[in-house]
Write an enzyme that holds these catalytic residues in place. Structure first.
Site, PDB file in Angstrom:
ATOM      1  N   ASP A   1      51.903 -45.528  59.811  1.00 28.01           N
ATOM      2  CA  ASP A   1      52.903 -46.520  60.197  1.00 28.01           C
ATOM      3  C   ASP A   1      53.722 -45.859  61.312  1.00 28.01           C
ATOM      4  OD1 ASP A   1      54.794 -48.704  59.981  1.00 28.01           O
ATOM      5  OD2 ASP A   1      56.100 -47.311  58.905  1.00 28.01           O
ATOM      6  N   LEU A   2      54.479 -46.642  62.075  1.00 31.40           N
ATOM      7  CA  LEU A   2      55.253 -46.034  63.179  1.00 31.40           C
ATOM      8  C   LEU A   2      56.727 -45.805  62.819  1.00 31.40           C
ATOM      9  CD1 LEU A   2      55.218 -45.177  66.279  1.00 31.40           C
ATOM     10  CD2 LEU A   2      56.235 -47.417  66.662  1.00 31.40           C
ATOM     11  N   ASP A   3      57.462 -46.935  62.646  1.00 33.96           N
ATOM     12  CA  ASP A   3      58.907 -46.832  62.401  1.00 33.96           C
ATOM     13  C   ASP A   3      59.178 -46.136  61.073  1.00 33.96           C
ATOM     14  OD1 ASP A   3      59.901 -48.419  64.701  1.00 33.96           O
ATOM     15  OD2 ASP A   3      58.901 -50.093  63.709  1.00 33.96           O
TER      16      ASP A   3
ATOM     17  N   THR B   1      63.177 -44.695  64.111  1.00 29.86           N
ATOM     18  CA  THR B   1      63.699 -45.924  64.702  1.00 29.86           C
ATOM     19  C   THR B   1      64.148 -46.939  63.650  1.00 29.86           C
ATOM     20  OG1 THR B   1      61.370 -46.470  64.865  1.00 29.86           O
ATOM     21  CG2 THR B   1      62.500 -45.916  66.923  1.00 29.86           C
TER      22      THR B   1
ATOM     23  N   LYS C   1      62.442 -53.063  55.814  1.00 25.15           N
ATOM     24  CA  LYS C   1      61.469 -52.105  56.347  1.00 25.15           C
ATOM     25  C   LYS C   1      60.041 -52.613  56.189  1.00 25.15           C
ATOM     26  CE  LYS C   1      64.127 -47.886  55.669  1.00 25.15           C
ATOM     27  NZ  LYS C   1      64.282 -46.695  54.828  1.00 25.15           N
TER      28      LYS C   1
ATOM     29  N   SER D   1      51.101 -50.676  62.603  1.00 22.04           N
ATOM     30  CA  SER D   1      52.547 -50.975  62.554  1.00 22.04           C
ATOM     31  C   SER D   1      52.816 -52.466  62.645  1.00 22.04           C
ATOM     32  CB  SER D   1      53.236 -50.273  63.735  1.00 22.04           C
ATOM     33  OG  SER D   1      54.558 -50.737  63.881  1.00 22.04           O
ATOM     34  N   ALA D   2      53.854 -52.907  61.939  1.00 22.56           N
ATOM     35  CA  ALA D   2      54.275 -54.313  62.008  1.00 22.56           C
ATOM     36  C   ALA D   2      55.011 -54.610  63.306  1.00 22.56           C
ATOM     37  CB  ALA D   2      55.190 -54.632  60.831  1.00 22.56           C
ATOM     38  N   SER D   3      55.406 -53.563  64.006  1.00 22.75           N
ATOM     39  CA  SER D   3      56.258 -53.760  65.183  1.00 22.75           C
ATOM     40  C   SER D   3      55.468 -54.204  66.406  1.00 22.75           C
ATOM     41  CB  SER D   3      56.994 -52.456  65.510  1.00 22.75           C
ATOM     42  OG  SER D   3      57.656 -52.599  66.753  1.00 22.75           O
TER      43      SER D   3
ATOM     44  N   ASN E   1      56.653 -53.750  69.184  1.00 20.66           N
ATOM     45  CA  ASN E   1      57.037 -52.744  70.188  1.00 20.66           C
ATOM     46  C   ASN E   1      56.284 -51.422  70.010  1.00 20.66           C
ATOM     47  OD1 ASN E   1      59.286 -54.204  71.527  1.00 20.66           O
ATOM     48  ND2 ASN E   1      60.200 -54.135  69.480  1.00 20.66           N
TER      49      ASN E   1
ATOM     50  N   LYS F   1      52.472 -57.132  56.921  1.00 23.15           N
ATOM     51  CA  LYS F   1      52.682 -56.430  55.650  1.00 23.15           C
ATOM     52  C   LYS F   1      53.621 -57.262  54.782  1.00 23.15           C
ATOM     53  CE  LYS F   1      52.430 -52.030  58.145  1.00 23.15           C
ATOM     54  NZ  LYS F   1      53.171 -50.856  58.625  1.00 23.15           N
TER      55      LYS F   1
ATOM     56  N   GLU G   1      53.194 -44.174  54.952  1.00 23.53           N
ATOM     57  CA  GLU G   1      54.131 -45.306  55.016  1.00 23.53           C
ATOM     58  C   GLU G   1      55.509 -44.929  54.482  1.00 23.53           C
ATOM     59  OE1 GLU G   1      55.222 -48.251  55.523  1.00 23.53           O
ATOM     60  OE2 GLU G   1      53.553 -49.232  56.498  1.00 23.53           O
ATOM     61  N   ASP G   2      56.548 -45.482  55.103  1.00 18.74           N
ATOM     62  CA  ASP G   2      57.909 -45.240  54.603  1.00 18.74           C
ATOM     63  C   ASP G   2      58.495 -46.462  53.906  1.00 18.74           C
ATOM     64  OD1 ASP G   2      58.202 -46.738  57.044  1.00 18.74           O
ATOM     65  OD2 ASP G   2      60.339 -46.254  56.965  1.00 18.74           O
TER      66      ASP G   2
END
Ligand code: BG6
Ligand code: MG
Length: 218
Positions: free
Chosen positions: A10-12, A18, A46, A115-117, A119, A146, A170-171
């Site tokens: 995952d990214l964020d 972020t 999140k 990622s869900a983002s 960006n 997600k 994942e966070d």
């Protein structure tokens, strides 16, 4: 001995710090709408898409909005979010991430981002980190977000590995649910008492390498 062939991140909140900027932008939007956003909502926001997050924020404030208004509000939040990232540099990369990615690269392990983002790709390019990943699947590339596993399934497909041969990092609780539903192994990044559905939880990547991650399963 379990077989692990690929790692999906995952990214964020996993690669970059972020998650706090996302939440601060939602707080600012709530403020503009005339209410204070409870900090307890942060965990629920999140991992999910911008629109799903907006719906939760509006529900918290007891605010109804038309579809057009929602599009405007989501745009406003995103403008503020991007503004907070305008001076984006390495300092946003979470502790231990680069040495960990380097150790995986040295082992030749194929990596992906899920990622869900919307960006995510832009952020990775700006940080010049895209070269670590064979595949980057972001929020623009999926239909279902997600906790649906689509984003991770697409990443595994790009890596050409079976889901159960990949570990997802994942966070968020929603992201962990997505990975579990998709049949992935999943390691939570954060707190054990929050990320209860992960196979195991680590606080951060500091001190970890390919072997130490595999050892968590043996
Ligand atoms: C996720 C974040 O990675 O992306 C969420 O955890 C965020 O907080 C979501 O809402 C969507 O991000 P963006 O950048 O498309 O608004
Ligand atoms: Mg996250």
């Amino acid at each position: 001995m379990i077989e692990i062939k690929g790692f999906i991140f995952d990214l964020d909140g996993v690669i970059v710090d972020t998650a706090k900027y996302h939440f601060l932008s939602w707080v600012r939007l709530a403020d503009k709408l005339g209410f204070e956003l409870n900090t307890q909502v942060e965990e629920r926001l999140k991992g999910i898409s911008r629109m799903d997050s907006l719906n939760i924020v509006l529900e918290e404030g007891g605010i109804e909005a038309t579809e057009d208004e929602k599009i405007q509000l989501a745009k406003q939040k995103n403008d503020w979010y991007l503004e907070s990232l305008k001076d984006l540099d390495d300092s946003v990369v979470l502790e231990g991430v680069i040495p960990f990615l380097e150790s995986l690269k040295a082992e030749g392990i194929p990596l992906a981002v899920g990622s869900a983002s919307r960006n995510a790709t832009r952020i990775l390019h700006k940080l010049e980190m895209q070269h670590y990943f064979r595949s980057i699947v972001d929020g623009n590339m999926v239909i279902k977000t997600k906790p649906d596993p689509e984003v991770f399934i697409n990443a595994a497909r790009d890596l050409q590995f079976r889901e159960d041969h990949c570990i997802v990092f994942e966070d968020s609780k929603k992201g962990i649910k997505a990975a579990k539903t998709g049949g992935f192994k999943v390691i939570g990044i954060g707190k054990k008492d929050v990320l209860t559905e992960a196979d195991t939880v680590i606080e951060h990547f500091l001190g970890h390498n390919y072997r130490s991650i595999l050892d968590l399963y043996n």
